[in-house]
Design a protein around this motif. Structure first.
Motif, mmCIF file in Angstrom:
data_model
loop_
_atom_site.group_PDB
_atom_site.id
_atom_site.type_symbol
_atom_site.label_atom_id
_atom_site.label_comp_id
_atom_site.label_asym_id
_atom_site.label_seq_id
_atom_site.Cartn_x
_atom_site.Cartn_y
_atom_site.Cartn_z
ATOM 1 N N UNK A 171 35.800 50.571 42.486
ATOM 2 C CA UNK A 171 36.090 49.235 43.004
ATOM 3 C C UNK A 171 34.957 48.288 42.609
ATOM 4 N N UNK A 172 35.334 47.174 42.014
ATOM 5 C CA UNK A 172 34.337 46.174 41.638
ATOM 6 C C UNK A 172 34.202 45.143 42.742
ATOM 7 N N UNK A 173 33.005 44.690 42.925
ATOM 8 C CA UNK A 173 32.765 43.626 43.895
ATOM 9 C C UNK A 173 33.129 42.294 43.266
ATOM 10 N N UNK A 174 33.411 41.304 44.094
ATOM 11 C CA UNK A 174 33.698 39.963 43.574
ATOM 12 C C UNK A 174 32.529 39.422 42.760
ATOM 13 N N UNK A 175 31.318 39.767 43.166
ATOM 14 C CA UNK A 175 30.144 39.268 42.451
ATOM 15 C C UNK A 175 30.089 39.828 41.029
ATOM 16 N N UNK A 176 30.601 41.063 40.816
ATOM 17 C CA UNK A 176 30.633 41.641 39.473
ATOM 18 C C UNK A 176 31.558 40.829 38.566
ATOM 19 N N UNK A 177 32.689 40.444 39.090
ATOM 20 C CA UNK A 177 33.617 39.614 38.325
ATOM 21 C C UNK A 177 33.008 38.259 38.000
ATOM 22 N N UNK A 178 32.273 37.700 38.961
ATOM 23 C CA UNK A 178 31.608 36.414 38.735
ATOM 24 C C UNK A 178 30.549 36.535 37.644
ATOM 25 N N UNK A 179 29.796 37.638 37.656
ATOM 26 C CA UNK A 179 28.766 37.854 36.639
ATOM 27 C C UNK A 179 29.425 37.973 35.264
ATOM 28 N N UNK A 180 30.528 38.724 35.186
ATOM 29 C CA UNK A 180 31.225 38.868 33.910
ATOM 30 C C UNK A 180 31.746 37.525 33.415
ATOM 31 N N UNK A 181 32.367 36.737 34.287
ATOM 32 C CA UNK A 181 32.889 35.424 33.884
ATOM 33 C C UNK A 181 31.768 34.514 33.386
ATOM 34 N N UNK A 182 30.616 34.567 34.047
ATOM 35 C CA UNK A 182 29.478 33.750 33.616
ATOM 36 C C UNK A 182 28.992 34.202 32.236
ATOM 37 N N UNK A 183 28.857 35.516 32.035
ATOM 38 C CA UNK A 183 28.411 36.044 30.741
ATOM 39 C C UNK A 183 29.426 35.724 29.644
ATOM 40 N N UNK A 184 30.722 35.792 29.969
ATOM 41 C CA UNK A 184 31.760 35.495 28.989
ATOM 42 C C UNK A 184 31.729 34.009 28.594
ATOM 43 N N UNK A 185 31.514 33.142 29.578
ATOM 44 C CA UNK A 185 31.417 31.707 29.301
ATOM 45 C C UNK A 185 30.219 31.422 28.389
ATOM 46 N N UNK A 186 29.089 32.087 28.654
ATOM 47 C CA UNK A 186 27.910 31.934 27.799
ATOM 48 C C UNK A 186 28.199 32.430 26.384
ATOM 49 N N UNK A 187 28.883 33.563 26.276
ATOM 50 C CA UNK A 187 29.267 34.144 24.981
ATOM 51 C C UNK A 187 30.175 33.187 24.216
ATOM 52 N N UNK A 188 31.159 32.628 24.907
ATOM 53 C CA UNK A 188 32.096 31.688 24.300
ATOM 54 C C UNK A 188 31.378 30.421 23.820
ATOM 55 N N UNK A 189 30.511 29.886 24.649
ATOM 56 C CA UNK A 189 29.760 28.662 24.317
ATOM 57 C C UNK A 189 28.808 28.894 23.150
ATOM 58 N N UNK A 190 28.129 30.034 23.153
ATOM 59 C CA UNK A 190 27.198 30.369 22.070
ATOM 60 C C UNK A 190 27.939 30.418 20.727
#
Length: 179
Positions: free
Chosen positions: A57-76
């Motif tokens: 089970x993933x915590x909501x904070x794990x999903x938030x961390x992934x979304x933030x990292x993905x946004x950074x990856x996309x922007x880069x």
């Protein structure tokens, strides 16, 4: 006649070689270019969703961390495309860019069809045998499924590896000639 060139760009070491070949060809034919980058799980810097060995089970904070990292990856990667686009424009080539996500080979062929590209320029990592079978080959897929001509830019041969292979040949010749 080549009027529109679709250039598939990734973050590998060969991206500059692919880009340089495409710009030179576009200048020679007075063609416009579309730079394309595919956000793919095959990228080395693709963010990974945190998982735990004992807890599925993933915590909501794990999903938030992934979304933030993905946004950074996309922007880069968008910044990377914008920089290459500006380099091409400075050299006198009418250039635009786009970024999508999914299967790289399929996405390249789909965009080439949608934008009526006359040529696709794509790099090759030079995978052969089992590596190509298991890791796949985007250039091979594009070559067989593209709606237009394809130019595959091979990875330049490293002069150091050439020298070491020449040294090995010389050593083996010495061993056989001394026998």
């Amino acid at each position: 006649m080549i009027n529109k060139i679709l250039v598939a760009i990734d973050n590998s070491d060969t991206h500059q070689t692919v880009f340089n070949h495409a710009v030179a060809l576009a200048k020679a034919t007075k063609a416009s270019m579309i730079l394309l980058h595919i956000l793919s799980t095959e990228d080395l810097d693709y963010p990974i969703l945190p998982t735990y060995v004992y807890y599925s089970v993933l915590k909501d904070s794990d999903g938030d961390v992934f979304r933030q990292k993905y946004t950074e990856y996309e922007t880069r990667n968008l910044d990377f495309l914008q920089d290459l686009t500006q380099q091409a424009i400075v050299q006198g080539v009418n250039t635009e860019f786009t970024q999508s996500s999914g299967n790289p080979g399929w996405e390249i062929c789909q965009l080439a069809s949608n934008c009526s590209a006359d040529l696709i320029v794509v790099g090759s990592r030079g995978l052969k045998g089992l590596k190509e079978m298991f890791l796949g080959s985007v250039s091979n897929y594009v070559m067989h499924h593209a709606p237009c001509s394809v130019l595959i830019v091979r990875q330049p041969i490293d002069s150091e590896s050439d020298q070491s292979s020449t040294d090995e040949i010389d050593k083996s010749e010495l061993l056989t000639s001394n026998s």
